[in-house]
Structure formats: structure tokens, C-alpha cells
Design a protein around this motif. Structure first.
Motif, PDB file in Angstrom:
ATOM      1  N   GLU A  91     -13.957  -2.295 -10.356  1.00 56.74           N
ATOM      2  CA  GLU A  91     -14.050  -0.862 -10.090  1.00 56.74           C
ATOM      3  C   GLU A  91     -13.091  -0.468  -8.969  1.00 56.74           C
ATOM      4  O   GLU A  91     -12.451   0.586  -9.026  1.00 56.74           O
ATOM      5  CB  GLU A  91     -15.495  -0.507  -9.714  1.00 56.74           C
ATOM      6  CG  GLU A  91     -15.698   0.977  -9.392  1.00 56.74           C
ATOM      7  CD  GLU A  91     -17.099   1.265  -8.876  1.00 56.74           C
ATOM      8  OE1 GLU A  91     -17.286   2.311  -8.234  1.00 56.74           O
ATOM      9  OE2 GLU A  91     -18.004   0.428  -9.109  1.00 56.74           O
ATOM     10  N   VAL A  92     -12.985  -1.316  -7.956  1.00 58.79           N
ATOM     11  CA  VAL A  92     -12.082  -1.040  -6.830  1.00 58.79           C
ATOM     12  C   VAL A  92     -10.650  -0.868  -7.326  1.00 58.79           C
ATOM     13  O   VAL A  92      -9.933   0.053  -6.928  1.00 58.79           O
ATOM     14  CB  VAL A  92     -12.151  -2.182  -5.791  1.00 58.79           C
ATOM     15  CG1 VAL A  92     -11.048  -2.009  -4.743  1.00 58.79           C
ATOM     16  CG2 VAL A  92     -13.512  -2.199  -5.113  1.00 58.79           C
ATOM     17  N   LEU A  93     -10.217  -1.756  -8.215  1.00 63.04           N
ATOM     18  CA  LEU A  93      -8.841  -1.709  -8.723  1.00 63.04           C
ATOM     19  C   LEU A  93      -8.688  -0.775  -9.917  1.00 63.04           C
ATOM     20  O   LEU A  93      -7.560  -0.480 -10.336  1.00 63.04           O
ATOM     21  CB  LEU A  93      -8.372  -3.112  -9.109  1.00 63.04           C
ATOM     22  CG  LEU A  93      -8.269  -4.120  -7.959  1.00 63.04           C
ATOM     23  CD1 LEU A  93      -7.802  -5.474  -8.484  1.00 63.04           C
ATOM     24  CD2 LEU A  93      -7.301  -3.625  -6.883  1.00 63.04           C
ATOM     25  N   GLY A  94      -9.807  -0.341 -10.488  1.00 61.97           N
ATOM     26  CA  GLY A  94      -9.733   0.572 -11.618  1.00 61.97           C
ATOM     27  C   GLY A  94      -9.234  -0.077 -12.891  1.00 61.97           C
ATOM     28  O   GLY A  94      -8.466   0.536 -13.646  1.00 61.97           O
ATOM     29  N   ARG A 150      -0.912  -2.660  -6.840  1.00 55.67           N
ATOM     30  CA  ARG A 150       0.215  -1.934  -6.252  1.00 55.67           C
ATOM     31  C   ARG A 150      -0.114  -0.455  -6.069  1.00 55.67           C
ATOM     32  O   ARG A 150       0.174   0.138  -5.024  1.00 55.67           O
ATOM     33  CB  ARG A 150       1.451  -2.079  -7.145  1.00 55.67           C
ATOM     34  CG  ARG A 150       2.124  -3.439  -7.054  1.00 55.67           C
ATOM     35  CD  ARG A 150       3.308  -3.507  -8.002  1.00 55.67           C
ATOM     36  NE  ARG A 150       4.078  -4.725  -7.802  1.00 55.67           N
ATOM     37  CZ  ARG A 150       5.110  -5.084  -8.540  1.00 55.67           C
ATOM     38  NH1 ARG A 150       5.489  -4.314  -9.542  1.00 55.67           N
ATOM     39  NH2 ARG A 150       5.767  -6.187  -8.298  1.00 55.67           N
ATOM     40  N   ARG A 151      -0.712   0.130  -7.097  1.00 55.03           N
ATOM     41  CA  ARG A 151      -1.067   1.552  -7.000  1.00 55.03           C
ATOM     42  C   ARG A 151      -2.054   1.786  -5.860  1.00 55.03           C
ATOM     43  O   ARG A 151      -1.900   2.719  -5.062  1.00 55.03           O
ATOM     44  CB  ARG A 151      -1.664   2.035  -8.319  1.00 55.03           C
ATOM     45  CG  ARG A 151      -0.679   2.163  -9.468  1.00 55.03           C
ATOM     46  CD  ARG A 151      -1.283   2.955 -10.631  1.00 55.03           C
ATOM     47  NE  ARG A 151      -2.441   2.284 -11.199  1.00 55.03           N
ATOM     48  CZ  ARG A 151      -2.366   1.427 -12.214  1.00 55.03           C
ATOM     49  NH1 ARG A 151      -1.203   1.142 -12.757  1.00 55.03           N
ATOM     50  NH2 ARG A 151      -3.463   0.858 -12.690  1.00 55.03           N
ATOM     51  N   ILE A 173       7.279  -3.253  -2.579  1.00 55.56           N
ATOM     52  CA  ILE A 173       6.628  -1.945  -2.482  1.00 55.56           C
ATOM     53  C   ILE A 173       6.987  -1.236  -1.187  1.00 55.56           C
ATOM     54  O   ILE A 173       7.461  -0.122  -1.178  1.00 55.56           O
ATOM     55  CB  ILE A 173       5.092  -2.082  -2.538  1.00 55.56           C
ATOM     56  CG1 ILE A 173       4.666  -2.771  -3.828  1.00 55.56           C
ATOM     57  CG2 ILE A 173       4.434  -0.733  -2.432  1.00 55.56           C
ATOM     58  CD1 ILE A 173       3.184  -2.974  -3.909  1.00 55.56           C
ATOM     59  N   PHE A 174       6.767  -1.944  -0.083  1.00 58.65           N
ATOM     60  CA  PHE A 174       6.840  -1.283   1.214  1.00 58.65           C
ATOM     61  C   PHE A 174       8.151  -1.509   1.956  1.00 58.65           C
ATOM     62  O   PHE A 174       8.410  -0.869   2.960  1.00 58.65           O
ATOM     63  CB  PHE A 174       5.688  -1.765   2.111  1.00 58.65           C
ATOM     64  CG  PHE A 174       4.347  -1.560   1.478  1.00 58.65           C
ATOM     65  CD1 PHE A 174       3.922  -0.295   1.139  1.00 58.65           C
ATOM     66  CD2 PHE A 174       3.528  -2.640   1.196  1.00 58.65           C
ATOM     67  CE1 PHE A 174       2.692  -0.105   0.537  1.00 58.65           C
ATOM     68  CE2 PHE A 174       2.304  -2.453   0.604  1.00 58.65           C
ATOM     69  CZ  PHE A 174       1.887  -1.181   0.278  1.00 58.65           C
ATOM     70  N   GLY A 175       8.984  -2.435   1.470  1.00 55.96           N
ATOM     71  CA  GLY A 175      10.175  -2.805   2.221  1.00 55.96           C
ATOM     72  C   GLY A 175      11.052  -1.640   2.579  1.00 55.96           C
ATOM     73  O   GLY A 175      11.596  -1.570   3.668  1.00 55.96           O
TER      74      GLY A 175
END
Length: 372
Positions: free
Chosen positions: A8-11, A26-27, A95-97
Motif C-alpha cells: 500500500e505504501v508503494l501503491g 522512485r515516484r 533521480i536526485f543527482g
């Protein structure tokens, strides 16, 4: 407060694939990352929650335990979504780089990854092969051993204290950026190397021998750790990703573990039946053509396909026969065919060519309806 279900947390659904889990994480991480939500305690908690969920569900053993027992599987020291889970850096790196301005030591922890496309023949992809490749890339400077310093002396940057980044406060906004004094390296050099001018890296054609495992297919990627670009001084190199492209084959088309090919046969072979030899990737095989075989009939040769890198058994070879119309007929052959055709009259024609007769009946019915 009780923990929420990890799925549920990750959907995602409970049968979600590894790739689905990674995309969902990632989302979730993008949405709740602290760098995107500074000072938001709820976002930070949600970020930790999705990180914990992914660490458990992306680990095969932990996921099975969680599916069987839920959160209870990780109580009483039995493990869980904490240290020892998968390396999250691989996901965060892309993702964040470049999103959150972490251009300092954080973004410079390793060299850049390098991509290379390798074209293979079908036979090479199925059997596996070792190939030498040349890649233009950045390598560690040899004279200074990658330090960037001519005398080997490197000092900690006094501006950022070696962190490689500085934090700028403008009103209620706080920004993190690369240290202007050291360019994000966290170190300064008094006597730069004359070969690389202090960068610690130089451009060079790198020659590598790459082993391609048997059974690879179009789009498969092979990761060679540490064979990417050299990192800035004091950091590890990136990785090399070799993507496989399989050239079109003259005979076979591949579909997963199976192969497909067309086998032309003569009219006489189709009508009377015959045994024909067909090629396989390991030699030849025989298929028996029954009498009255029509174009398009499939013959399956078990185990004559491909054993991919992901399967334990070989696929099958599917041979589709195509009845070939004869060309360049001699006068004698033409006369024989004319005599043969003359026998297809009335009910005899319907008897020997049922599909043609059915088609002609359908055409007649169509025209009758159009003209009535």
C-alpha cells in the motif's frame, strides 16, 4: 500506530514485478524527498516509510517472509527494512543527482556511467562471444596517478571543509550548491599536474574485452562495474553498460526463446507429401510434410530454439511452410500443368479444391445480395 502495508505504501499490487517496485519507489521517493520538502516532518516520515517498504519488497527472501507473516516477520530481531537492505544509491543516483543541486561531494562520489551499443549476429547472441571494444572515455591521469597534483599533495578545501558543497540561505529558502572554491571536490591543489591540469583525468580510447553470455537478446544490458569514466580525484569510476543489438537474420526471427522461419515447398510436395530438411542453429533437422498440406501450416521442432540467459531450457523452432508457385516452366511442364488443370471441372473442382469452391460460393452469394 500500526505500520501500513508495504504494498500500500508503494501503491503496487502484491504480484508486482521487480521493475514495478523500482518505478513505484522512485515516484514515492521523488515526491517525499527531504530536499524537495525542507522542514516538512510529514514528508520526511513518508520518505522513510517508502524507503523501508522498498528495502523489504526488493529483497527476495524478505519479501517472501513479509508475504507470509506481514510485519511480524521482522520483529524480535528477525530483520526488516533497515541496514543490510539493497543499495539505495543506485536508485538515487539517477533521480536526485541533478534535481536537488547536490553538485558537490555528494554528486561527485563517482565517475559518470558510460553506455556502449554492441551489434551481434543472431548466432553470436545465442552462443555467447567475447569481443574487444574501444570506448572514448576519461581515465585516471597516469603521471599524477589521478590525484591532479604534480607533487601528490592534496589539501582539504578551507571553504567547505572538505564537504564539496556549501549551503546558501536566502530568506526562507536554503540552497545547497557546489563549493565555488574547490568546484565541489572538497580538496584543493597548489601544484596542478601539467598533463591533466589538475583534473586528475584525461581523455583516452579505452580498450576492453567484453564477455557476452549465451542467450542474450535485443535490449539486454551488461554492466561492467568500474569500467566507466574515471571519477574526480579521490572518487571511484563509474560503470560501463553494454547494450546488445541483434542484427536481422536471413532465415530466423527470434521471439523470446523461440525461433521462427519460413520453409518453401513445391506444389507437388504439398499435394503428395514429402520429407524436407530445414536449418537450425545447431545443424539440420527433418520435418515430414503430410499430403494435402496448405500454405501457412506450422511445424514445431521442440528444443531447437534458444536458451536465453533467463531460462533453463531451450525454446522451440516453428517452421511455416509456404507453397511456392513454379516459375520458368519448360513447354513440357506447362503442358502437364494444363492437362492437370483441365481435370478440375464441375464437382471434381469442388472435390479437389474445397477452399476455392467455398470462396466462389461466398462471392456468388455476395453478388446475389448486391443485385437483389
Amino acid at each position: 500506530m500500526s505500520k501500513r502495508d508495504y504494498y500500500e505504501v508503494l501503491g503496487v499490487a502484491r504480484d508486482a514485478s521487480e521493475e514495478d517496485l523500482k518505478k513505484a519507489y522512485r515516484r514515492c521517493a521523488m515526491k517525499h524527498h527531504p530536499d524537495r520538502n525542507p522542514g516538512d516532518a510529514a514528508a520526511e516520515a513518508a520518505f522513510k516509510e517508502c524507503k523501508e517498504a522498498y528495502e523489504v519488497l526488493s529483497d527476495g527472501a524478505k519479501r517472501r517472509a513479509y508475504d507470509a507473516h506481514g510485519h511480524a516477520a521482522f520483529e524480535h530481531g528477525m530483520g526488516g527494512g533497515g541496514p543490510g537492505g539493497p543499495d539505495m544509491g543506485d536508485i538515487f543516483g539517477d533521480i536526485f543527482g541533478n534535481i536537488f543541486g547536490g553538485g558537490g561531494a555528494r554528486a561527485a562520489r563517482r565517475g559518470a556511467d558510460v553506455g556502449y551499443v554492441m551489434e551481434l549476429d543472431l548466432e553470436e547472441a545465442v552462443a555467447g562471444i567475447e569481443k574487444r571494444i574501444e570506448i572514448p572515455t576519461l581515465v585516471a591521469c597516469d603521471p599524477c596517478k589521478g590525484t591532479g597534483s604534480a607533487d601528490g599533495r592534496v589539501e582539504t578545501c578551507g571553504t567547505c571543509g572538505g564537504r564539496g558543497n556549501v549551503r546558501m540561505q536566502r530568506g526562507i529558502f536554503a540552497m545547497q550548491q557546489a563549493c565555488p572554491a574547490c568546484g565541489g571536490r572538497g580538496q584543493t591543489i597548489r601544484n596542478p599536474c601539467t598533463e591533466c591540469h589538475g583534473a586528475g583525468r584525461v581523455e583516452e580510447e579505452k580498450v576492453l574485452s567484453v564477455k557476452i553470455p549465451a542467450g542474450v537478446d535485443n535490449g539486454d544490458r551488461i554492466r561492467l562495474t568500474g569500467e566507466g569514466e574515471a571519477g574526480p580525484p579521490g572518487t571511484p569510476p563509474g560503470d560501463l553498460y553494454v547494450e546488445v543489438r541483434v542484427r536481422e537474420h536471413d532465415i530466423f526471427q527470434r521471439d523470446g526463446d523461440d525461433l521462427h522461419c519460413e520453409v518453401p515447398i513445391r506444389i507437388s510436395q504439398a499435394a503428395l507429401g514429402d520429407t524436407v530438411r530445414v536449418p537450425t542453429l545447431k545443424g539440420e533437422a527433418e520435418i515430414r510434410i503430410p499430403a494435402e498440406t496448405q500454405t501457412g501450416k506450422l511445424f514445431r521442432l521442440r528444443g531447437k530454439g534458444v536458451k536465453s540467459v533467463r531460462s533453463r531450457s531451450e525454446g522451440d523452432l516453428y517452421c511455416r511452410v509456404v507453397v511456392e508457385t513454379p516459375v520458368n516452366l519448360t513447354p513440357e511442364q506447362r503442358e502437364l500443368l494444363e492437362k492437370f488443370e483441365a481435370t478440375f471441372i464441375g464437382e471434381e473442382a469442388r472435390k479437389h479444391s474445397p477452399k476455392s469452391a467455398t470462396f466462389l460460393d461466398g462471392v456468388k452469394g455476395f453478388w446475389d445480395r448486391m443485385t437483389s
